[in-house]
Design a protein around this motif. Sequence first.
Motif, PDB file in Angstrom:
ATOM      1  N   ASN A  39       0.809  -1.228   0.000  1.00  0.00           N
ATOM      2  CA  ASN A  39       0.000   0.000   0.000  1.00  0.00           C
ATOM      3  C   ASN A  39       0.836   1.269   0.000  1.00  0.00           C
ATOM      4  O   ASN A  39       0.320   2.354   0.269  1.00  0.00           O
ATOM      5  CB  ASN A  39      -0.950   0.011   1.204  1.00  0.00           C
ATOM      6  N   SER A  54       2.063   6.240   2.139  1.00  0.00           N
ATOM      7  CA  SER A  54       1.014   5.355   1.638  1.00  0.00           C
ATOM      8  C   SER A  54       0.417   5.978   0.388  1.00  0.00           C
ATOM      9  O   SER A  54       0.281   7.199   0.286  1.00  0.00           O
ATOM     10  CB  SER A  54      -0.067   5.125   2.702  1.00  0.00           C
ATOM     11  N   SER A  56      -2.609   6.074  -2.886  1.00  0.00           N
ATOM     12  CA  SER A  56      -4.060   6.047  -3.025  1.00  0.00           C
ATOM     13  C   SER A  56      -4.412   5.760  -4.475  1.00  0.00           C
ATOM     14  O   SER A  56      -3.539   5.788  -5.344  1.00  0.00           O
ATOM     15  CB  SER A  56      -4.670   7.384  -2.586  1.00  0.00           C
ATOM     16  N   THR A 114       0.989  -1.402  -7.481  1.00  0.00           N
ATOM     17  CA  THR A 114       0.550  -1.163  -6.106  1.00  0.00           C
ATOM     18  C   THR A 114      -0.653  -0.225  -6.077  1.00  0.00           C
ATOM     19  O   THR A 114      -1.622  -0.455  -5.335  1.00  0.00           O
ATOM     20  CB  THR A 114       1.706  -0.568  -5.279  1.00  0.00           C
ATOM     21  N   ILE A 118      -4.442  -1.117  -4.656  1.00  0.00           N
ATOM     22  CA  ILE A 118      -5.197  -0.330  -3.685  1.00  0.00           C
ATOM     23  C   ILE A 118      -6.588  -0.018  -4.239  1.00  0.00           C
ATOM     24  O   ILE A 118      -7.602  -0.151  -3.544  1.00  0.00           O
ATOM     25  CB  ILE A 118      -4.445   0.967  -3.344  1.00  0.00           C
ATOM     26  N   SER A 121      -8.777  -3.034  -4.154  1.00  0.00           N
ATOM     27  CA  SER A 121      -9.166  -3.440  -2.795  1.00  0.00           C
ATOM     28  C   SER A 121     -10.367  -2.658  -2.281  1.00  0.00           C
ATOM     29  O   SER A 121     -11.067  -3.116  -1.371  1.00  0.00           O
ATOM     30  CB  SER A 121      -7.980  -3.259  -1.843  1.00  0.00           C
ATOM     31  N   LEU A 276      -7.253  -1.499   1.522  1.00  0.00           N
ATOM     32  CA  LEU A 276      -5.888  -1.115   1.875  1.00  0.00           C
ATOM     33  C   LEU A 276      -5.772   0.335   2.320  1.00  0.00           C
ATOM     34  O   LEU A 276      -4.663   0.838   2.501  1.00  0.00           O
ATOM     35  CB  LEU A 276      -4.953  -1.367   0.688  1.00  0.00           C
ATOM     36  N   LEU A 277      -6.920   1.011   2.492  1.00  0.00           N
ATOM     37  CA  LEU A 277      -6.932   2.373   3.023  1.00  0.00           C
ATOM     38  C   LEU A 277      -7.839   2.438   4.242  1.00  0.00           C
ATOM     39  O   LEU A 277      -8.820   1.689   4.351  1.00  0.00           O
ATOM     40  CB  LEU A 277      -7.422   3.377   1.973  1.00  0.00           C
TER      41      LEU A 277
END
Length: 312
Positions: A39, A54, A56, A114, A118, A121, A276-277
Motif C-alpha cells: 500500500n 502510503s 491512493s 501497487t 489499492i 481493494s 488497503l486504506l
Amino acid sequence: TSSPAPAQPLLGVPIREGGLWHLSAQDRFEPVTFNLYVNGFAFATADGLEASVSLSPFSLVRNCRFQSGECSKLKSFKVSLLEPEPCCYFAVRSNCERDADEERSDWVLGLSHTILLITDSLLPSFSVTCDPVYGMPHTNRRLMAGYLIHRDDGSSISVLFCELNAHGGNCAKLVLYENECCDSVVLEILITESSVCCDVVGINCSCFIVDCHHFASQTPSERKLWLRALSNVKVKIQNRAPDPTEDELEHYRTSIREHIAALEATLEPRIVNDALLARCARKNLRALEDSLTATPEPSMEQKPCLGTHVSL
C-alpha cells in the motif's frame, strides 16, 4: 468512504527492496534504500533519515527527464501522491543506459501495480452493466453504470455507483448513487457540449476527470470504456442529435455490452480482499462541488515543484 492521506501505516513486509536515488534538494539526488509495500513505499538515507508514504487510487507514477545539471544524467521518475500536491522524485543510476532504463521500468511498473491493487481493494467485484434497475424508472435511460472511486477532496474518497444516462435535449447526466440499488442519489453531474472529460496521464493509470470531478476505475481498460461512452454522448449533444428512441438506446447498450464482455475476459483474480486504506466519514459532495466551482484551480505558477523536468 476512505482516507487517501499519505501518512497511513504501511502493511505487511516489503514486496521489493533496492537502492534508488532521491531528489532531496534542487538538482541534488542522494542514495536511499527503497522498500515497496502493498500500500505504499518507504525509503531511508545513508545517515538514517527515514520516510514512509502510503499511496491512493489517485496517486500517479510517471517517467520524467531533467533538462540540465547532474540530474539529467539519471533515469528519473516521479510519484504524485495526490495532484496537485508536490511529487517525490527518484532515479536509477547505471553505467549502462539500457540497464538503467530496464530497472526504472521495473520500479515504475511495481509502483503502478501497487496503486491498482489499492484501487481494486476498495471496489466491489467488476460490476459494469447496461441494464436499468427493475422498478426504478429513473434508470431507464441508462447507457452504462458501475462502481467508481470518487475523489471527494484531499482528505476523503468514496466508492459510488455511477450511471451514465443517454442525452436528452442539450445535456446528459452522470448520476452518483450510494449503491447499485439506485434508490439514493448522492450527486448528479451534468454533461454538456462544453464538459471536460479526459484521462489522467500516468503509467497504468485508471483515473479520469469529468469537469471538476476525479474518478478512478478498477482498470485502465475500464477507464477507456467510460471515457469512450462519455465522448459519444458529448458528440451527440454537440451535433444536436435528437433524443434516442428505445430501439436506439438498446443498440447503444448492445455495443457497450460487447466491450464489457471483452473487459471481463481479461480480468485477473483478486489478490487482496480487505481495503488497503483507512475508513473515514463521508463529506457532503454537493457542498464540495459548490466550493470547487466557486474557487478556481491554482495556476501552474502557484503549484510547488522540484527541479525543471519533462514528463515522458
